[in-house]
Design an enzyme around this catalytic site. Sequence first.
Site, PDB file in Angstrom:
ATOM      1  N   GLY A  66       1.175 -10.543 -63.494  1.00 24.03           N
ATOM      2  CA  GLY A  66       1.947  -9.311 -63.530  1.00 24.03           C
ATOM      3  C   GLY A  66       3.278  -9.509 -64.218  1.00 24.03           C
ATOM      4  CG  HIS A  67       6.341 -11.968 -62.585  1.00 24.31           C
ATOM      5  ND1 HIS A  67       5.764 -12.587 -61.502  1.00 24.31           N
ATOM      6  CD2 HIS A  67       7.351 -11.202 -62.097  1.00 24.31           C
ATOM      7  CE1 HIS A  67       6.411 -12.239 -60.399  1.00 24.31           C
ATOM      8  NE2 HIS A  67       7.372 -11.394 -60.725  1.00 24.31           N
TER       9      HIS A  67
ATOM     10  CG  HIS B 153       2.334 -12.804 -60.318  1.00 20.83           C
ATOM     11  ND1 HIS B 153       2.410 -11.613 -61.006  1.00 20.83           N
ATOM     12  CD2 HIS B 153       3.031 -12.607 -59.167  1.00 20.83           C
ATOM     13  CE1 HIS B 153       3.101 -10.735 -60.312  1.00 20.83           C
ATOM     14  NE2 HIS B 153       3.498 -11.300 -59.191  1.00 20.83           N
TER      15      HIS B 153
END
Length: 288
Positions: A24-25, A22
């Site tokens: 964040g990744h 997502h």
Amino acid sequence: MAAARRGLGAPVVLVPTMGALHDGHRALLRRAHEISMPNGSVVVSVFVNPLQFGAGEDLDRYPRDLDDDLATCAEEQVTVVFAPSAAQMYPREQLITVDPGPMGQVLEGASRPGFFTGVLTVVLKLFQLVQPQVAVFGEKDAQQLALVRRMAGDLDLGVEIASVPTVRDPDGLAVSSRNSYLSAAERRTALALPRALRAGREAQEAGPEAVLKAAGAVLDEAATAVPPLVTDYLSLADPDTFTPVTAGTPATAGYAGEALLLAAVKVGATRLIDNTQLTLGGAGRPCC
């Protein structure tokens, strides 16, 4: 992996993930790419690690979509994706594991016995397989980040641990693969988690008791919502040892008052964690 590793330019930067990538990744991948410039390589591992899931946890339903993960990695200029099976990572019973020590027995370690043993063991295996110069982790999992840093130093692994601030959705909820489990009503209740951290930060100048009281009041109110929020823990901790910061220790030795406000909650069947850094008696990092 060993064959791929031989052809990689230095520095090799590893981003360990459990997939379901997502935003964040993506922030981790972009930071890894920056560190790898101009001639280095980014390796992303995608592995849902069974060793860190306890009985009754969400191993079987944890989101998995390798095709989407590969597309994300291609967009973010990842050099190699390492996506082993559980049988490849654990070809026999894993008898030798990493003991996280006292710092791994509190908070997440207390709520999820064996969790950090599983995390540190798989991270050590990944470090051995990939042989990175740098590994990148997110600050949302603050206790995990601290333990990986401690392991890298204590075991002389020669891997620099870089971190990336927590990425949040516009409503303030920290981005997580588990957010996909939340219904619309559950998500509305879950927003009390970042609100509680923000309330704690706003009380930081008044000291530890005020921080915990302000954050706790928000979580207590959310406990009466429909659906309700159930608090697992709310803690103000030393960011290096994860021992509690109390009114008697507002300026933890070596940290000039720095502390972490951490919480874990459950809404419906979904467990969420979050944290914020603050400075007792002074301004801290913005949150939420």
